[in-house]
Write a protein that holds these residues in place. Structure first.
Motif, PDB file in Angstrom:
ATOM      1  N   UNK A  76       0.822  -1.211   0.000  1.00 15.63           N
ATOM      2  CA  UNK A  76       0.000   0.000   0.000  1.00 15.63           C
ATOM      3  C   UNK A  76       0.853   1.257   0.000  1.00 15.63           C
ATOM      4  N   UNK A  77       0.310   2.318  -0.587  1.00 17.77           N
ATOM      5  CA  UNK A  77       0.962   3.624  -0.540  1.00 17.77           C
ATOM      6  C   UNK A  77       0.687   4.264   0.817  1.00 17.77           C
ATOM      7  N   UNK A  78       1.685   4.976   1.335  1.00 15.78           N
ATOM      8  CA  UNK A  78       1.593   5.570   2.668  1.00 15.78           C
ATOM      9  C   UNK A  78       1.876   7.059   2.583  1.00 15.78           C
ATOM     10  N   UNK A  79       1.013   7.852   3.211  1.00 16.07           N
ATOM     11  CA  UNK A  79       1.280   9.275   3.367  1.00 16.07           C
ATOM     12  C   UNK A  79       1.958   9.464   4.712  1.00 16.07           C
ATOM     13  N   UNK A  80       3.194   9.928   4.690  1.00 15.28           N
ATOM     14  CA  UNK A  80       3.944  10.176   5.919  1.00 15.28           C
ATOM     15  C   UNK A  80       3.771  11.636   6.304  1.00 15.28           C
ATOM     16  N   UNK A  81       3.143  11.875   7.440  1.00 15.39           N
ATOM     17  CA  UNK A  81       2.842  13.232   7.865  1.00 15.39           C
ATOM     18  C   UNK A  81       3.822  13.791   8.874  1.00 15.39           C
ATOM     19  N   UNK A  82       3.308  14.592   9.804  1.00 10.55           N
ATOM     20  CA  UNK A  82       4.153  15.267  10.780  1.00 10.55           C
ATOM     21  C   UNK A  82       4.646  14.301  11.852  1.00 10.55           C
ATOM     22  N   UNK A  83       5.801  14.609  12.418  1.00  5.36           N
ATOM     23  CA  UNK A  83       6.210  13.883  13.614  1.00  5.36           C
ATOM     24  C   UNK A  83       5.374  14.390  14.780  1.00  5.36           C
ATOM     25  N   UNK A  84       5.109  13.510  15.713  1.00  3.41           N
ATOM     26  CA  UNK A  84       4.268  13.870  16.850  1.00  3.41           C
ATOM     27  C   UNK A  84       4.999  14.850  17.757  1.00  3.41           C
TER      28      UNK A  84
END
Length: 293
Positions: A76-84
């Motif tokens: 699957x394709x993954x959207x990597x967002x902000x670090x917590x």
């Protein structure tokens, strides 16, 4: 940002003419993706995606990065967002899912294409070197040499009458030209105009002979000049007066072949300070002998 493809045993970056990728960086990303655990589910409302950086990555103001794989892999394709903030982990979202997630680790993802390229070109320590020769296009030649590999300093050869070698540090610095050499950019060597190139040859104690061509390409419309190098390795076959170990043999041959596999057919744009260190002239290395008062 970048398209990485496995070709045989190597990974390459398509945007850099198929040059080899930084495998440790890619391996770590793949390993982290495989090992990541979901800490908790977050919002499934697209209106709040931008707070986590998992909005549509094609949007003009998107801050996340899309990691996708060839369809045939089934991954699957993954959207990597902000670090917590205030806790460990990173926000992500599977592209075909509305549910965003917090995973237990932060993914290291270079945001520029050159961050995916293996920047290391060659690393030959000054301590290994026994001879360096520089040949300028106008015929001027500079040669430094150690009579024995155990010598602490290089001797500058063919010093003009009335002059003497400058500081040992200045002369020795020529031998560090191929130490920790890294690229700023890479291109097929045929794309570069090598007219007026300076020759640089380096010889190590085990008989590795590395020849380089260096050229400065003026920038356009006020831009800074670019400094390019191409390399080729081989064996030094004559040991007379060179301080070379005559028994080096097969290991040096393998070393030369490995280097050529990496650099053959490529030109590298290198930092100006590295270029300048390898194109020294005699006047840069000598000082006039002062008459006694």
């Amino acid at each position: 940002v970048a398209t990485l493809e496995r070709r045989g045993e190597k990974w390459v970056v398509e945007e850099f003419h198929g040059y080899r990728a930084d495998w440790p960086a890619l391996q770590k990303l793949l390993s982290d993706l495989a090992a990541a655990q979901v800490v908790e589910a977050k919002t499934a409302n697209p209106a709040y995606y931008d707070r986590l950086g998992v909005e549509d990555p094609m949007a003009a103001d998107a801050t996340g990065l899309l990691i996708e794989f060839r369809e045939s892999t089934g991954l699957p394709a993954v959207v990597a967002g902000n670090t917590a903030q205030g806790r460990d982990g990173q926000y992500v979202r599977l592209l075909d899912s509305e549910q965003s997630l917090l995973i237990d680790r932060a993914l290291e993802i270079p945001r520029l294409a050159d961050g995916w390229v293996d920047a290391a070109i060659v690393d030959i320590s000054e301590d290994e070197v026994v001879e360096v020769a520089v040949t300028h296009p106008d015929g001027e030649a500079v040669l430094i040499r150690k009579i024995s590999a155990d010598d602490a300093n290089f001797e500058l050869q063919n010093v003009p009458e009335g002059f003497e070698a400058g500081s040992s540090w200045t002369v020795n610095a020529l031998a560090g030209g191929l130490s920790s050499l890294t690229l700023d950019a890479v291109a097929p060597s045929s794309d570069i105009d090598w007219t007026g190139a300076t020759g640089f040859r380096l010889l190590t104690a085990d008989g590795l002979n590395v020849e380089a061509s260096l050229v400065e390409i003026p920038g356009e419309e006020g831009a800074s000049a670019a400094h390019w190098i191409m390399l080729q390795a081989g064996l030094y076959t004559t040991t007379v007066d060179a301080g070379v170990d005559p028994d080096a043999g097969d290991e040096t041959q393998q070393r030369a072949e490995a280097l050529n596999q990496d650099v053959a057919g490529w030109a590298y744009r290198i930092p100006q300070y590295k270029y300048s260190a390898m194109v020294k002239r005699m006047e840069d290395l000598v000082k006039e002998i002062q008459a006694d008062p």
